[in-house]
Design a protein around this motif. Structure first.
Motif, PDB file in Angstrom:
ATOM      1  N   ARG A   1      35.209  35.357  37.048  1.00 44.07           N
ATOM      2  CA  ARG A   1      35.338  34.031  37.642  1.00 44.07           C
ATOM      3  C   ARG A   1      36.375  33.173  36.928  1.00 44.07           C
ATOM      4  NH1 ARG A   1      29.614  31.114  37.094  1.00 44.07           N
ATOM      5  NH2 ARG A   1      30.542  30.030  38.889  1.00 44.07           N
ATOM      6  N   SER A   2      36.950  33.679  35.834  1.00 42.13           N
ATOM      7  CA  SER A   2      37.860  32.863  35.024  1.00 42.13           C
ATOM      8  C   SER A   2      39.171  32.570  35.742  1.00 42.13           C
ATOM      9  CB  SER A   2      38.130  33.531  33.678  1.00 42.13           C
ATOM     10  OG  SER A   2      38.823  34.764  33.858  1.00 42.13           O
ATOM     11  N   SER A   3      39.617  33.490  36.610  1.00 45.60           N
ATOM     12  CA  SER A   3      40.837  33.254  37.374  1.00 45.60           C
ATOM     13  C   SER A   3      40.945  34.286  38.482  1.00 45.60           C
ATOM     14  CB  SER A   3      42.079  33.324  36.481  1.00 45.60           C
ATOM     15  OG  SER A   3      42.324  34.649  36.059  1.00 45.60           O
ATOM     16  N   LYS A   4      41.765  33.973  39.498  1.00 44.96           N
ATOM     17  CA  LYS A   4      41.916  34.905  40.618  1.00 44.96           C
ATOM     18  C   LYS A   4      42.665  36.170  40.233  1.00 44.96           C
ATOM     19  CE  LYS A   4      41.827  31.434  44.310  1.00 44.96           C
ATOM     20  NZ  LYS A   4      42.573  30.879  45.475  1.00 44.96           N
ATOM     21  N   ASP A   5      43.436  36.119  39.139  1.00 43.09           N
ATOM     22  CA  ASP A   5      44.195  37.299  38.753  1.00 43.09           C
ATOM     23  C   ASP A   5      43.626  38.009  37.534  1.00 43.09           C
ATOM     24  OD1 ASP A   5      44.821  35.430  36.871  1.00 43.09           O
ATOM     25  OD2 ASP A   5      46.991  35.467  37.198  1.00 43.09           O
TER      26      ASP A   5
END
Length: 567
Positions: free
Chosen positions: A116-120
């Motif tokens: 969930r920290s980033s989309k990538d």
């Protein structure tokens, strides 16, 4: 019998660790507490102990939300305690099976924290992330990617504000679903399983394992009655790749191990046709499944709409599973577990005059079916549902959510509470009743869940001391499975399937025949006009009875009487 089929002669005992035995006075059961009760389990005669989850967890769903698969929650002890449990159980001839919860993790698991920290993030695809529905702003009504309802009420999607996308959770919002389409996810799970097997455990009970394969792309479900949400189950129960995943798991985790390990798949919505495929030894998937057909017979329009089970429906259901898996595959046999109300209150009678007899009857009937029986902690004592007084007494997230939503919808509070008393999972999670001391001997501190007030009468110490108790009846039934081959290996024939109160069937194997007769009522029951060939059993041997020795093996059955005859 092949060593690979040892489980056919075995009996499994399920422990819900939180409620079994507290060793340190914090009011919560733990692994050292389980170790202290191994002599009790050895005396009962069980072959396997299945532990509900003890892994590191925030306990949003009492441990079924796992934050670290390879460590133990400090509430329950340590890895060293688990090692000691395995060693001491094995010394008593008892195998240890762990709960495997890999459809979902906790939202506090490091995998999901990364995801969930980033989309990538490299682990983004380890879970099910989707943008809001076309034409909807994130967070608005109807913006969820599909209309699925969570099993714990409300939408099965939760918006992550940081990335603006939704993640799927079939259960609590703190239980995000793993994406099994990703091979990295599967290998991480398999590596964890191998780690536990190398540590000495003897297999896994696999939580909702038939949900790990989803239909892609994820579609909407048909609208549910009285709901704006849809039924997603056709799109994730027994999904398109489930057999592939289980066969891959077997090859990666179990193949080549020196001893046959036990694998049990909990599978809501599984049919007998599905079960044949899952449990066919030649397919290398699982040894048996937990099916829910018979524990859904008293449920009406929704889970909380309850009625008394019609015995004819129960016989038709269990009989169908006996017949379907007679040649290929194997049955699991259970009346209750950590998710189900107490058996004696649901299928028997918890009235004081009938509780003991009906608890023994339930043991006789279930354990004489073809399959591996499961005993849930306290079942062997005839423990009953808890007389919950108020809404505040219910702790389970499913029950709490139902109460809040039903009250908000204008439901009658007393009827809502009555529904909860019948169906809540809290019934199974009250502390084990060990003796008549404070807190039933479960803990020297305040128990996390209220103790059933009937513990002075219903407890293990009293039961072990009384040779005519429910405990000793279970011990005798378990011993018979070990010593009478017909029970484990014989065929099964239902008798009088349409009789409203008689549950009767025969088992036969290599010239031996067994007859089970059970009266599911509080009235006397004559057998003469009901059971064909009854005269042929007049000189049979009574192997087991729950109301003493009858005047003849075929005499009328008393209220809640059960007999096991052999010829």
């Amino acid at each position: 019998m092949s060593d690979d089929l040892w489980f056919r002669e075995a009996v499994v005992y399920q422990i819900y660790p939180r409620s079994f035995q507290d060793s340190n006075g914090d009011g919560i059961g733990d692994v050292p507490g389980i170790i202290s009760r191994l002599d009790y389990l050895e005396q009962l005669g069980v072959d396997v102990v299945w532990l509900s989850p003890i892994y590191t967890s925030p306990q949003d769903d009492n441990g079924y939300d796992i934050a670290d698969y390879q460590d133990i929650d400090p509430t329950f002890g340590s890895l060293a305690d688990v090692d000691a449990l395995i060693e001491q159980a094995h010394a008593r001839g008892i195998r240890i099976v762990m709960d495997l919860v890999v459809n979902h993790t906790s939202d506090e698991h490091p995998w999901f924290v990364e995801s969930r920290s980033s989309k990538d993030n490299p682990k983004r695809d380890w879970y099910w992330w989707q943008p809001s529905r076309d034409g909807h702003e994130p967070g608005t009504v109807g913006a969820e990617p599909t209309n699925w309802e969570s099993f714990f009420s409300g939408p099965a999607w939760d918006l992550d504000e940081a990335t603006g996308e939704y993640y799927l959770h079939l259960f609590s919002r703190k239980q995000p679903d793993l994406n099994w389409e990703n091979p990295e996810v599967r290998e991480a799970v398999y590596a964890m399983m191998r780690w536990w097997l190398d540590r000495g455990i003897d297999g896994f009970r696999m939580d909702v394992i038939n949900m790990i394969s989803k239909v892609i792309p994820l579609p909407d479900g048909a609208l549910l009655p009285m709901s704006q949400l849809g039924d997603g189950t056709p799109h994730f129960l027994n999904g398109p790749r489930i057999h592939e995943f289980l066969q891959e798991m077997h090859a990666s985790v179990f193949e080549g191990r020196p001893e046959k390990l036990l694998t049990v798949g909990e599978m809501p919505g599984v049919t007998v046709e599905d079960a044949i495929l899952y449990t066919d030894p030649a397919r290398n998937e699982v040894d048996m499944v937990f099916q829910f057909e018979h524990v859904g017979l008293d449920i009406g329009a929704h889970k909380w709409d309850r009625s008394r089970v019609d015995l004819r429906d129960l016989k038709a259901s269990l009989g169908r599973w006996q017949e379907a898996l007679a040649e290929v595959g194997w049955n699991s046999l259970y009346w209750n577990n950590h998710d189900q109300p107490r058996a004696v209150s649901r299928f028997g009678s918890d009235a004081p005059e009938h509780r003991v007899a009906s608890a023994k009857l339930l043991a006789t009937v279930l354990h004489l079916h073809r399959g591996t029986p499961y005993v849930y902690q306290g079942e062997e004592l005839g423990m009953t549902n808890v007389p919950f007084a108020t809404a505040a007494d219910f702790l389970d997230i499913e029950s709490v959510n139902y109460y809040d939503l039903a009250v908000a919808a204008g439901g009658d509070v007393e009827q809502i509470l009555a529904n909860l008393r019948l169906g809540s999972r809290d019934n199974a999670r009250s502390p084990m009743q060990w003796d008549d001391s404070a807190n039933a001997g479960f803990s020297t501190g305040k128990p996390w869940s209220a103790t059933n007030p009937n513990y002075p009468e219903i407890n293990a110490a009293a039961a072990v001391a009384d040779q005519d108790s429910v405990f000793h009846h279970y011990r005798r039934v378990i011993e018979l499975r070990h010593t009478e081959p017909t029970i484990a290996h014989g065929d099964f024939t239902m008798i009088a399937p349409n009789h409203p109160t008689l549950y009767a069937f025969t088992r036969s194997h290599e010239g031996t025949e067994l007859l089970v007769l059970a009266n599911f009522s509080g009235d006397d029951l004559a057998l003469a006009d009901v059971v064909e060939d009854l005269d042929g059993w007049s000189d049979s041997t009574l192997l087991l009875g729950n109301l003493g020795t009858p005047t003849s093996p075929t005499a009328p059955l008393g209220p809640w009487e059960a007999r096991l005859l052999k010829r």
